[in-house]
Write an enzyme that holds these catalytic residues in place. Structure first.
Site, PDB file in Angstrom:
ATOM      1  CE  LYS A 160       0.764   1.294   4.490  1.00  0.00           C
ATOM      2  NZ  LYS A 160       1.444   2.555   4.920  1.00  0.00           N
ATOM      3  CG  ASP A 166      -1.181   0.577   8.412  1.00  0.00           C
ATOM      4  OD1 ASP A 166      -1.941   1.437   8.890  1.00  0.00           O
ATOM      5  OD2 ASP A 166      -0.031   0.821   8.019  1.00  0.00           O
TER       6      ASP A 166
END
Length: 290
Positions: free
Chosen positions: A8, A133
């Site tokens: 990401k 996350d």
């Protein structure tokens, strides 16, 4: 079962406050990529969990893949075991979600392989216990996040190709968030009205940036040097707490040409931004018998 664990990028990262419990209030835009680690899952004949992670030098009990598997066993009451082979591409301490994505893919993959039948909401809750996350990777969509990163709004972003550069250093997220020099008072911004879930590119360009960048570059001059090199091709910034920096390109060819000029002391890769996680797409194929 063979599954990807995608990287990401944080296209936006704002720190708007610190809570009494020590966690930080964030606003961030997670952009998923089509490039990352890979995990292979093989059922065992007992209830043990074993992990082969190559050169990754982390004690087993601290490995997020192992912890995710054990957490799912405890939550579901599953009596099956698994051997997991982790093929690492994403650097440790790179700010591109390597460990978090590996944990999420483990939860998703074993939920299907072990037939635990836990909902995506419950898997995301388990993921939150492993790291801030992890839930975005569990839910599997590029997303705007608030709170400590757990309040997720799926968004569609414009298609870009990214050159991600990895300097030869590792950054401790805990050290950055605990540093007295970190800016923690950015003004909150409001996610604009989404048309069919799509985020306006002009709004994103206006608000892109990373509140951790100034501190991280002060602590790690090599990261500053990396970003300044990349800046000659396109606007470059830090992702997460670092160490990786990235720049967006309109074509994969342009990104690859920049990568070809990368100094030997750094590593890099070109990836395309995606809206849905490759892990979710692969799991759907497996479930359909493809």
């Amino acid at each position: 079962m063979l599954l990807p664990a995608p990287a990401k990028l944080n296209l936006i990262l704002r720190i708007i406050g610190r809570r009494p419990d020590g966690y930080h209030e964030l606003q961030t835009l997670f952009q998923l990529l089509d490039w990352g680690d890979e995990l292979a899952f093989e059922l065992r004949h007992d209830d043990a969990v074993s992990v082969q992670a190559g050169a990754l030098d982390i004690p087993l009990e601290q490995n997020l893949v192992y912890r995710a598997a054990r957490l799912l066993q405890a939550e579901s009451g599953c009596r099956s075991g698994v051997h997991i082979t982790l093929q690492k591409k994403l650097p440790h301490g790179g700010g591109i979600g390597g460990g978090s994505s590996d944990a999420a893919t483990t939860l998703l993959g074993l939920n299907q392989l072990w037939q635990c039948n836990l909902s995506l909401d419950r898997l995301a809750q388990l993921g939150r216990a492993l790291g801030a996350d992890v839930p975005v990777f569990v839910r599997g969509h590029t997303a705007w996040a608030e709170g400590v990163g757990e309040q997720l709004t799926p968004v569609e972003t414009a298609r870009h190709h990214y050159l991600v550069v990895m300097p030869d250093c590792s950054v401790s997220t805990a050290a950055v968030f605990g540093h007295p020099g970190l800016t923690r008072d950015s003004a909150a911004i409001t996610l604009p009205h989404l048309r069919e879930g799509r985020l306006d590119s002009r709004w994103l360009e206006q608000h892109s940036g990373n509140d951790c960048q100034a501190l991280v570059e002060h602590l790690y001059p090599e990261i500053r040097a990396t970003r300044e090199w990349l800046q000659q091709f396109a606007r470059a910034q830090l992702t997460g707490t670092g160490a990786c920096v990235f720049a967006a390109f309109d074509s994969a060819t342009a990104a690859a040409e920049a990568l070809a000029d990368l100094p030997d002391r750094w590593r890099g890769f070109v990836a395309t931004g995606v809206q849905q996680s490759p892990a979710h797409r692969q799991l759907a194929k497996i479930a359909a018998g493809a």
